[in-house]
Motif scaffolding. Structure first.
Motif, PDB file in Angstrom:
ATOM      1  N   UNK A 155       0.849  -1.198   0.000  1.00 19.72           N
ATOM      2  CA  UNK A 155       0.000   0.000   0.000  1.00 19.72           C
ATOM      3  C   UNK A 155       0.879   1.240   0.000  1.00 19.72           C
ATOM      4  N   UNK A 156       0.542   2.185  -0.856  1.00 15.82           N
ATOM      5  CA  UNK A 156       1.268   3.456  -0.956  1.00 15.82           C
ATOM      6  C   UNK A 156       0.473   4.534  -0.217  1.00 15.82           C
ATOM      7  N   UNK A 157       0.789   4.715   1.060  1.00 20.00           N
ATOM      8  CA  UNK A 157       0.099   5.713   1.878  1.00 20.00           C
ATOM      9  C   UNK A 157       0.568   7.099   1.468  1.00 20.00           C
ATOM     10  N   UNK A 158      -0.327   8.065   1.370  1.00 20.61           N
ATOM     11  CA  UNK A 158       0.060   9.387   0.872  1.00 20.61           C
ATOM     12  C   UNK A 158       0.887  10.229   1.842  1.00 20.61           C
ATOM     13  N   UNK A 159       0.745  10.001   3.147  1.00 22.56           N
ATOM     14  CA  UNK A 159       1.466  10.803   4.140  1.00 22.56           C
ATOM     15  C   UNK A 159       2.397   9.918   4.960  1.00 22.56           C
ATOM     16  N   UNK A 160       3.365  10.545   5.591  1.00 18.27           N
ATOM     17  CA  UNK A 160       4.179   9.835   6.571  1.00 18.27           C
ATOM     18  C   UNK A 160       3.260   9.396   7.710  1.00 18.27           C
ATOM     19  N   UNK A 161       3.500   8.217   8.232  1.00 21.61           N
ATOM     20  CA  UNK A 161       2.676   7.702   9.329  1.00 21.61           C
ATOM     21  C   UNK A 161       3.053   8.448  10.609  1.00 21.61           C
ATOM     22  N   UNK A 162       2.059   9.108  11.222  1.00 24.79           N
ATOM     23  CA  UNK A 162       2.306   9.863  12.455  1.00 24.79           C
ATOM     24  C   UNK A 162       1.834   9.113  13.695  1.00 24.79           C
ATOM     25  N   UNK A 163       0.868   8.203  13.520  1.00 24.38           N
ATOM     26  CA  UNK A 163       0.339   7.472  14.664  1.00 24.38           C
ATOM     27  C   UNK A 163      -0.330   6.199  14.164  1.00 24.38           C
ATOM     28  N   UNK A 164      -0.164   5.137  14.952  1.00 23.97           N
ATOM     29  CA  UNK A 164      -0.828   3.868  14.687  1.00 23.97           C
ATOM     30  C   UNK A 164      -0.884   3.133  16.019  1.00 23.97           C
ATOM     31  N   UNK A 165      -1.936   2.404  16.256  1.00 18.60           N
ATOM     32  CA  UNK A 165      -2.073   1.729  17.549  1.00 18.60           C
ATOM     33  C   UNK A 165      -1.056   0.598  17.680  1.00 18.60           C
ATOM     34  N   UNK A 166      -0.722   0.275  18.914  1.00 26.14           N
ATOM     35  CA  UNK A 166       0.165  -0.869  19.177  1.00 26.14           C
ATOM     36  C   UNK A 166      -0.439  -2.140  18.603  1.00 26.14           C
ATOM     37  N   UNK A 167      -1.722  -2.263  18.744  1.00 24.01           N
ATOM     38  CA  UNK A 167      -2.419  -3.451  18.230  1.00 24.01           C
ATOM     39  C   UNK A 167      -2.253  -3.570  16.716  1.00 24.01           C
ATOM     40  N   UNK A 168      -2.450  -2.463  15.987  1.00 31.66           N
ATOM     41  CA  UNK A 168      -2.305  -2.508  14.533  1.00 31.66           C
ATOM     42  C   UNK A 168      -0.863  -2.771  14.108  1.00 31.66           C
ATOM     43  N   UNK A 169       0.102  -2.349  14.918  1.00 34.43           N
ATOM     44  CA  UNK A 169       1.516  -2.635  14.619  1.00 34.43           C
ATOM     45  C   UNK A 169       1.842  -4.113  14.765  1.00 34.43           C
ATOM     46  N   UNK A 170       1.050  -4.838  15.543  1.00 35.40           N
ATOM     47  CA  UNK A 170       1.308  -6.259  15.812  1.00 35.40           C
ATOM     48  C   UNK A 170       0.656  -7.214  14.806  1.00 35.40           C
ATOM     49  N   UNK A 171      -0.132  -6.696  13.871  1.00 34.80           N
ATOM     50  CA  UNK A 171      -0.785  -7.581  12.908  1.00 34.80           C
ATOM     51  C   UNK A 171       0.260  -8.324  12.088  1.00 34.80           C
ATOM     52  N   UNK A 172      -0.062  -9.544  11.663  1.00 26.42           N
ATOM     53  CA  UNK A 172       0.925 -10.352  10.930  1.00 26.42           C
ATOM     54  C   UNK A 172       1.163  -9.854   9.503  1.00 26.42           C
ATOM     55  N   UNK A 173       2.346 -10.176   9.012  1.00 24.11           N
ATOM     56  CA  UNK A 173       2.660  -9.947   7.604  1.00 24.11           C
ATOM     57  C   UNK A 173       2.151 -11.150   6.811  1.00 24.11           C
ATOM     58  N   UNK A 174       1.750 -10.894   5.582  1.00 29.91           N
ATOM     59  CA  UNK A 174       1.353 -11.973   4.686  1.00 29.91           C
ATOM     60  C   UNK A 174       2.633 -12.705   4.277  1.00 29.91           C
ATOM     61  N   UNK A 175       2.578 -14.036   4.281  1.00 27.62           N
ATOM     62  CA  UNK A 175       3.726 -14.808   3.837  1.00 27.62           C
ATOM     63  C   UNK A 175       3.261 -15.886   2.864  1.00 27.62           C
ATOM     64  N   UNK A 176       4.164 -16.757   2.465  1.00 25.80           N
ATOM     65  CA  UNK A 176       3.825 -17.797   1.488  1.00 25.80           C
ATOM     66  C   UNK A 176       2.745 -18.750   1.980  1.00 25.80           C
ATOM     67  N   UNK A 177       2.537 -18.831   3.290  1.00 22.97           N
ATOM     68  CA  UNK A 177       1.526 -19.732   3.837  1.00 22.97           C
ATOM     69  C   UNK A 177       0.165 -19.068   4.023  1.00 22.97           C
ATOM     70  N   UNK A 178       0.056 -17.778   3.689  1.00 20.96           N
ATOM     71  CA  UNK A 178      -1.206 -17.070   3.877  1.00 20.96           C
ATOM     72  C   UNK A 178      -2.254 -17.653   2.948  1.00 20.96           C
ATOM     73  N   UNK A 179      -3.323 -18.159   3.525  1.00 21.63           N
ATOM     74  CA  UNK A 179      -4.368 -18.833   2.737  1.00 21.63           C
ATOM     75  C   UNK A 179      -5.487 -17.906   2.297  1.00 21.63           C
ATOM     76  N   UNK A 180      -5.473 -16.701   2.800  1.00 23.23           N
ATOM     77  CA  UNK A 180      -6.550 -15.803   2.442  1.00 23.23           C
ATOM     78  C   UNK A 180      -7.859 -16.221   3.081  1.00 23.23           C
ATOM     79  N   UNK A 181      -8.933 -15.642   2.586  1.00 21.48           N
ATOM     80  CA  UNK A 181     -10.265 -15.923   3.115  1.00 21.48           C
ATOM     81  C   UNK A 181     -11.012 -16.782   2.109  1.00 21.48           C
ATOM     82  N   UNK A 182     -11.606 -17.836   2.603  1.00 21.79           N
ATOM     83  CA  UNK A 182     -12.438 -18.710   1.759  1.00 21.79           C
ATOM     84  C   UNK A 182     -13.883 -18.496   2.193  1.00 21.79           C
ATOM     85  N   UNK A 183     -14.663 -17.892   1.322  1.00 19.32           N
ATOM     86  CA  UNK A 183     -16.050 -17.572   1.643  1.00 19.32           C
ATOM     87  C   UNK A 183     -16.974 -18.725   1.298  1.00 19.32           C
TER      88      UNK A 183
END
Length: 183
Positions: A155-183
């Protein structure tokens, strides 16, 4: 309401046709009949509100997993945000692609976000406010998220990041094992 398909299958930009006169303006922001034409079959379960004080703040990238996956309609009612959706549907041709739109009080634009998408935004003006319409109840045991700065998504965010919650910083990165969502 005017619907324009976004480059992510099933997602739409929603523009309105405001009526203005000497008193002010009027615009339809929600219509079951019109939304049904783009595939909304479920009824609304929640309407939520967020207020973010500081420009550059990021909230996201959140979603709910089945069986509590939800359609969201998001609008900015004060200020301006860069609103982002990411397609997490494993079998989608746009899997892990993202799209961003400027939402503001002035443009009155909304985003229709199908089930299986992550959502987040960056505040472009201080004291911005959003409303979210949801087709599912919030279910803490079924929430998911991906990191706002995941290099696999880019994602190309338009501004420098000034604030983000600790919780949002802890979310996982997508890797080769990411299965996505199966609806």
């Amino acid at each position: 309401m005017l619907f324009k398909s976004l480059p992510l299958a099933g997602a739409y930009k929603i523009d309105v046709e405001p009526f203005s006169d000497h008193r002010g303006s009027f615009a339809r922001l929600f219509c079951v009949k019109e939304l049904k034409e783009i595939g909304l079959e479920k009824s609304l379960r929640q309407i939520n509100f967020s207020s973010t004080l500081k420009a550059g703040t990021i909230r996201g990238m959140h979603y709910q997993k089945p069986p509590h996956a939800e359609v969201k309609i998001v609008r900015c009612i004060k200020g301006k945000v860069f609103d982002v959706v990411v397609d997490l549907r494993f079998d989608s041709p746009t899997f892990l692609h993202w799209h961003g739109e400027i939402l503001s009080r002035e443009n009155m634009r909304g985003i229709y976000i199908p089930e299986g998408f992550a959502h987040g935004f960056q505040v472009l003006e201080p004291e911005s406010e959003l409303i979210y319409l949801h087709t599912a109840d919030y279910s803490p045991g079924f929430e998911g998220a991906v990191r706002y700065d995941d290099p696999c998504i880019g994602i190309e965010w338009p501004l420098e990041v000034t604030d983000i919650s600790e919780r949002d910083l802890q979310h996982p990165l997508v890797d080769n094992d990411f299965e996505g969502i199966k609806l």
